[in-house]
Design a protein around this motif. Structure first.
Motif, PDB file in Angstrom:
ATOM      1  N   GLN A  83       0.809  -1.217   0.000  1.00 15.32           N
ATOM      2  CA  GLN A  83       0.000   0.000   0.000  1.00 15.32           C
ATOM      3  C   GLN A  83       0.845   1.270   0.000  1.00 15.32           C
ATOM      4  O   GLN A  83       0.345   2.337  -0.353  1.00 15.32           O
ATOM      5  CB  GLN A  83      -0.928   0.030   1.218  1.00 15.32           C
ATOM      6  CG  GLN A  83      -1.939  -1.091   1.265  1.00 15.32           C
ATOM      7  CD  GLN A  83      -2.850  -1.008   2.481  1.00 15.32           C
ATOM      8  OE1 GLN A  83      -2.854  -0.035   3.215  1.00 15.32           O
ATOM      9  NE2 GLN A  83      -3.635  -2.057   2.702  1.00 15.32           N
ATOM     10  N   ILE A  84       2.113   1.154   0.362  1.00 17.37           N
ATOM     11  CA  ILE A  84       2.910   2.372   0.590  1.00 17.37           C
ATOM     12  C   ILE A  84       4.116   2.486  -0.337  1.00 17.37           C
ATOM     13  O   ILE A  84       5.002   3.302  -0.104  1.00 17.37           O
ATOM     14  CB  ILE A  84       3.359   2.468   2.072  1.00 17.37           C
ATOM     15  CG1 ILE A  84       4.222   1.260   2.484  1.00 17.37           C
ATOM     16  CG2 ILE A  84       2.145   2.599   2.981  1.00 17.37           C
ATOM     17  CD1 ILE A  84       4.811   1.363   3.888  1.00 17.37           C
ATOM     18  N   HIS A  85       4.153   1.683  -1.382  1.00 17.35           N
ATOM     19  CA  HIS A  85       5.205   1.781  -2.397  1.00 17.35           C
ATOM     20  C   HIS A  85       4.545   1.775  -3.778  1.00 17.35           C
ATOM     21  O   HIS A  85       3.651   0.968  -4.040  1.00 17.35           O
ATOM     22  CB  HIS A  85       6.209   0.622  -2.288  1.00 17.35           C
ATOM     23  CG  HIS A  85       6.895   0.551  -0.967  1.00 17.35           C
ATOM     24  ND1 HIS A  85       6.435  -0.252   0.050  1.00 17.35           N
ATOM     25  CD2 HIS A  85       7.991   1.196  -0.490  1.00 17.35           C
ATOM     26  CE1 HIS A  85       7.230  -0.107   1.096  1.00 17.35           C
ATOM     27  NE2 HIS A  85       8.175   0.766   0.810  1.00 17.35           N
ATOM     28  N   THR A  86       5.024   2.656  -4.638  1.00 19.45           N
ATOM     29  CA  THR A  86       4.415   2.842  -5.968  1.00 19.45           C
ATOM     30  C   THR A  86       2.932   3.195  -5.829  1.00 19.45           C
ATOM     31  O   THR A  86       2.076   2.717  -6.570  1.00 19.45           O
ATOM     32  CB  THR A  86       4.612   1.605  -6.863  1.00 19.45           C
ATOM     33  OG1 THR A  86       5.980   1.153  -6.764  1.00 19.45           O
ATOM     34  CG2 THR A  86       4.357   1.934  -8.326  1.00 19.45           C
ATOM     35  N   GLN A  89       0.340   6.886  -1.372  1.00 15.88           N
ATOM     36  CA  GLN A  89       0.587   6.821   0.075  1.00 15.88           C
ATOM     37  C   GLN A  89       2.059   6.937   0.430  1.00 15.88           C
ATOM     38  O   GLN A  89       2.385   7.165   1.598  1.00 15.88           O
ATOM     39  CB  GLN A  89       0.075   5.495   0.636  1.00 15.88           C
ATOM     40  CG  GLN A  89      -1.394   5.415   0.969  1.00 15.88           C
ATOM     41  CD  GLN A  89      -1.630   4.366   2.054  1.00 15.88           C
ATOM     42  OE1 GLN A  89      -1.213   4.542   3.201  1.00 15.88           O
ATOM     43  NE2 GLN A  89      -2.278   3.272   1.683  1.00 15.88           N
ATOM     44  N   PHE A  90       2.936   6.718  -0.518  1.00 16.93           N
ATOM     45  CA  PHE A  90       4.354   6.562  -0.197  1.00 16.93           C
ATOM     46  C   PHE A  90       4.892   7.691   0.692  1.00 16.93           C
ATOM     47  O   PHE A  90       5.465   7.429   1.760  1.00 16.93           O
ATOM     48  CB  PHE A  90       5.177   6.480  -1.486  1.00 16.93           C
ATOM     49  CG  PHE A  90       6.660   6.554  -1.273  1.00 16.93           C
ATOM     50  CD1 PHE A  90       7.337   5.546  -0.615  1.00 16.93           C
ATOM     51  CD2 PHE A  90       7.387   7.670  -1.695  1.00 16.93           C
ATOM     52  CE1 PHE A  90       8.710   5.618  -0.393  1.00 16.93           C
ATOM     53  CE2 PHE A  90       8.746   7.755  -1.476  1.00 16.93           C
ATOM     54  CZ  PHE A  90       9.412   6.731  -0.829  1.00 16.93           C
ATOM     55  N   LEU A  91       4.746   8.924   0.275  1.00 17.94           N
ATOM     56  CA  LEU A  91       5.333  10.030   1.039  1.00 17.94           C
ATOM     57  C   LEU A  91       4.593  10.295   2.355  1.00 17.94           C
ATOM     58  O   LEU A  91       5.234  10.395   3.407  1.00 17.94           O
ATOM     59  CB  LEU A  91       5.412  11.282   0.174  1.00 17.94           C
ATOM     60  CG  LEU A  91       6.446  11.196  -0.964  1.00 17.94           C
ATOM     61  CD1 LEU A  91       6.287  12.363  -1.937  1.00 17.94           C
ATOM     62  CD2 LEU A  91       7.872  11.151  -0.423  1.00 17.94           C
ATOM     63  N   ALA A 201       6.490  15.032  -8.360  1.00 12.01           N
ATOM     64  CA  ALA A 201       7.448  14.942  -7.254  1.00 12.01           C
ATOM     65  C   ALA A 201       7.480  13.531  -6.678  1.00 12.01           C
ATOM     66  O   ALA A 201       8.556  12.987  -6.387  1.00 12.01           O
ATOM     67  CB  ALA A 201       7.086  15.950  -6.167  1.00 12.01           C
ATOM     68  N   LEU A 202       6.311  12.931  -6.514  1.00 11.05           N
ATOM     69  CA  LEU A 202       6.214  11.574  -5.978  1.00 11.05           C
ATOM     70  C   LEU A 202       7.035  10.600  -6.814  1.00 11.05           C
ATOM     71  O   LEU A 202       7.869   9.848  -6.293  1.00 11.05           O
ATOM     72  CB  LEU A 202       4.754  11.138  -5.949  1.00 11.05           C
ATOM     73  CG  LEU A 202       4.453   9.674  -5.633  1.00 11.05           C
ATOM     74  CD1 LEU A 202       4.861   9.342  -4.211  1.00 11.05           C
ATOM     75  CD2 LEU A 202       2.973   9.376  -5.862  1.00 11.05           C
ATOM     76  N   ASP A 203       6.816  10.602  -8.123  1.00 15.18           N
ATOM     77  CA  ASP A 203       7.516   9.665  -8.997  1.00 15.18           C
ATOM     78  C   ASP A 203       9.013   9.930  -9.023  1.00 15.18           C
ATOM     79  O   ASP A 203       9.825   8.993  -9.002  1.00 15.18           O
ATOM     80  CB  ASP A 203       6.949   9.739 -10.411  1.00 15.18           C
ATOM     81  CG  ASP A 203       5.541   9.179 -10.516  1.00 15.18           C
ATOM     82  OD1 ASP A 203       5.119   8.465  -9.585  1.00 15.18           O
ATOM     83  OD2 ASP A 203       4.856   9.464 -11.524  1.00 15.18           O
ATOM     84  N   GLN A 265      -1.198  -0.784  -4.414  1.00 14.73           N
ATOM     85  CA  GLN A 265      -0.555  -1.085  -5.690  1.00 14.73           C
ATOM     86  C   GLN A 265      -1.546  -1.654  -6.708  1.00 14.73           C
ATOM     87  O   GLN A 265      -2.438  -2.431  -6.368  1.00 14.73           O
ATOM     88  CB  GLN A 265       0.581  -2.092  -5.500  1.00 14.73           C
ATOM     89  CG  GLN A 265       1.844  -1.509  -4.912  1.00 14.73           C
ATOM     90  CD  GLN A 265       2.983  -2.519  -4.855  1.00 14.73           C
ATOM     91  OE1 GLN A 265       2.864  -3.643  -5.320  1.00 14.73           O
ATOM     92  NE2 GLN A 265       4.106  -2.109  -4.277  1.00 14.73           N
ATOM     93  N   ASP A 266      -1.338  -1.276  -7.945  1.00 15.65           N
ATOM     94  CA  ASP A 266      -2.029  -1.890  -9.072  1.00 15.65           C
ATOM     95  C   ASP A 266      -1.397  -3.269  -9.292  1.00 15.65           C
ATOM     96  O   ASP A 266      -0.185  -3.366  -9.535  1.00 15.65           O
ATOM     97  CB  ASP A 266      -1.856  -1.016 -10.310  1.00 15.65           C
ATOM     98  CG  ASP A 266      -2.535  -1.580 -11.548  1.00 15.65           C
ATOM     99  OD1 ASP A 266      -2.888  -2.768 -11.562  1.00 15.65           O
ATOM    100  OD2 ASP A 266      -2.678  -0.815 -12.523  1.00 15.65           O
ATOM    101  N   PRO A 267      -2.155  -4.351  -9.197  1.00 18.23           N
ATOM    102  CA  PRO A 267      -1.562  -5.691  -9.366  1.00 18.23           C
ATOM    103  C   PRO A 267      -0.845  -5.886 -10.697  1.00 18.23           C
ATOM    104  O   PRO A 267       0.066  -6.719 -10.788  1.00 18.23           O
ATOM    105  CB  PRO A 267      -2.778  -6.619  -9.262  1.00 18.23           C
ATOM    106  CG  PRO A 267      -3.788  -5.848  -8.478  1.00 18.23           C
ATOM    107  CD  PRO A 267      -3.592  -4.416  -8.882  1.00 18.23           C
ATOM    108  N   ASP A 268      -1.233  -5.126 -11.702  1.00 16.32           N
ATOM    109  CA  ASP A 268      -0.580  -5.252 -13.007  1.00 16.32           C
ATOM    110  C   ASP A 268       0.749  -4.511 -13.060  1.00 16.32           C
ATOM    111  O   ASP A 268       1.495  -4.648 -14.037  1.00 16.32           O
ATOM    112  CB  ASP A 268      -1.494  -4.723 -14.114  1.00 16.32           C
ATOM    113  CG  ASP A 268      -2.720  -5.602 -14.325  1.00 16.32           C
ATOM    114  OD1 ASP A 268      -2.626  -6.814 -14.064  1.00 16.32           O
ATOM    115  OD2 ASP A 268      -3.763  -5.066 -14.729  1.00 16.32           O
ATOM    116  N   VAL A 269       1.033  -3.722 -12.017  1.00 15.30           N
ATOM    117  CA  VAL A 269       2.276  -2.941 -11.969  1.00 15.30           C
ATOM    118  C   VAL A 269       3.177  -3.405 -10.837  1.00 15.30           C
ATOM    119  O   VAL A 269       4.360  -3.650 -11.015  1.00 15.30           O
ATOM    120  CB  VAL A 269       1.967  -1.430 -11.816  1.00 15.30           C
ATOM    121  CG1 VAL A 269       3.265  -0.626 -11.671  1.00 15.30           C
ATOM    122  CG2 VAL A 269       1.154  -0.926 -13.006  1.00 15.30           C
ATOM    123  N   GLY A 270       2.614  -3.542  -9.635  1.00 18.43           N
ATOM    124  CA  GLY A 270       3.427  -3.886  -8.470  1.00 18.43           C
ATOM    125  C   GLY A 270       4.379  -2.770  -8.122  1.00 18.43           C
ATOM    126  O   GLY A 270       4.051  -1.590  -8.225  1.00 18.43           O
TER     127      GLY A 270
END
Length: 341
Positions: A83-86, A89-91, A201-203, A265-270
């Protein structure tokens, strides 16, 4: 130190799953220095409190695999990993996560400054940084086939969460690669925070100095799921938090409200750094166990859909009360009260 009244309110609030009453002002923000500039007495006290958490027994009795208070902190990262990578929510979650550490350090008697690592000052030569001093730092690069820390305060200490979604005892370990650390330099940081939208900025922060810093340090076997097992993680993510704040500060009124992206996360991306969907990361780290899934919060909490909002609810699973993304957008907004120096 936390007052007795605060601790009573915290216990009651956490038990109810509610949030503490929040101050609406921040008149005396705590200074957060780079490790380079921190007083030696504070460095030693901070390190001792980290060791204390690594040795203190767990308290919650509900986080899978946790045996120590530090394990509980690492378990949060493991449980929330997808939930917190890619994701959007990450930042904000990692800003909240550092706040959880601050609370736990108080349990071990530390209420001094919470440091970050200004990695721009050591880019290209990480291994020579005072961060890795064996007496007033975190010890250096690991040794042997398991890269266990060979000097400093974290030698011969065990983390029971990880690798991946497993719960197996491991030494605190890291492997420093100076060449990779070049991309944590000032030019790269400036580029990462040059965009005008949160999504940019996130990316750029995630895929730039954040990711490259992790690669240069290879904390806990370079495991994205449980790299917070190495206390150095929080200095690196303090640096990440400062990058976000520096970006926000360029247009503060607008950017403390700018949030976007998925809340899981989008399961197609991870993980974006491992192209090929969640199947790729599952091959490396396995899949969340039934126990982990049972403890995992609903990623749509406060959002009403798959897109993150300011109302998104972040959880520490009982260590401190829940907070919303809105609570952590401004580091001097009342819920948080600190500044980088």
């Amino acid at each position: 130190m936390l007052s007795d009244l605060f601790l009573m309110l915290l216990a009651a609030s956490t038990a109810l799953g509610a949030a503490l009453p929040r101050s609406t002002t921040c008149t005396s923000p705590q200074k957060r220095p780079s490790w380079h500039d921190m007083r030696e007495i504070d460095k030693k006290a901070y390190l001792a409190a980290n060791v204390c958490l690594l040795k203190s027994p767990q308290k919650l009795n509900r986080l899978p695999g946790a045996k120590t208070r530090w394990d509980e902190l690492v378990s949060l990262h493991q449980i929330h990993a997808l939930q917190i990578h890619t994701t959007g929510q990450f930042l904000p979650y990692h800003r909240y996560y550092i706040n959880i550490l601050a609370f736990l350090l108080e349990e071990c008697g530390y209420s001094g400054p919470l440091p970050y690592w200004d990695e721009t000052r050591d880019a290209g030569k990480f291994s020579t940084s005072p961060v890795f001093d064996p007496v007033t730092g975190f010890g250096g690069s690991g040794k042997g086939s398991k890269n266990c820390i060979a000097d400093g305060p974290f030698t011969n200490l065990t983390v029971n969460i990880g690798p991946g979604f497993k719960s197996q005892p491991r030494c605190v370990n890291r492997r420093i690669t100076n060449a990779l650390s070049t991309q944590c330099g000032a030019t790269y940081v400036a580029a990462a925070i040059s965009g005008t939208a949160y999504s940019q900025a996130l990316d750029a922060i995630y895929s730039g100095p954040h990711l490259i810093g992790h690669m240069a340090l290879a904390m806990m076997d370079g495991d994205s799921i449980t790299s917070s097992g190495d206390p150095l993680f929080f200095l690196h993510h303090g640096f990440v938090d400062k990058m976000w704040w520096d970006w926000q500060s360029k247009d503060l009124a607008a950017r403390v409200k700018d949030i976007s992206g998925l809340n899981a996360q989008d399961p197609d991306v991870g993980f974006s750094e491992f192209p090929g969907s969640m199947d790729v990361e599952s091959a490396m780290w396995g899949k969340p166990t039934p126990e982990i899934l049972a403890a995992t919060p609903d990623p749509t909490s406060g959002d009403g859909g798959k897109t993150i909002t300011l109302g998104h609810v972040m959880s520490s699973l009982g260590i401190i009360p829940n907070a919303t993304v809105a609570d952590v957008m401004d580091i001097k907004g009342g819920y948080l009260c600190y500044e980088f120096v």
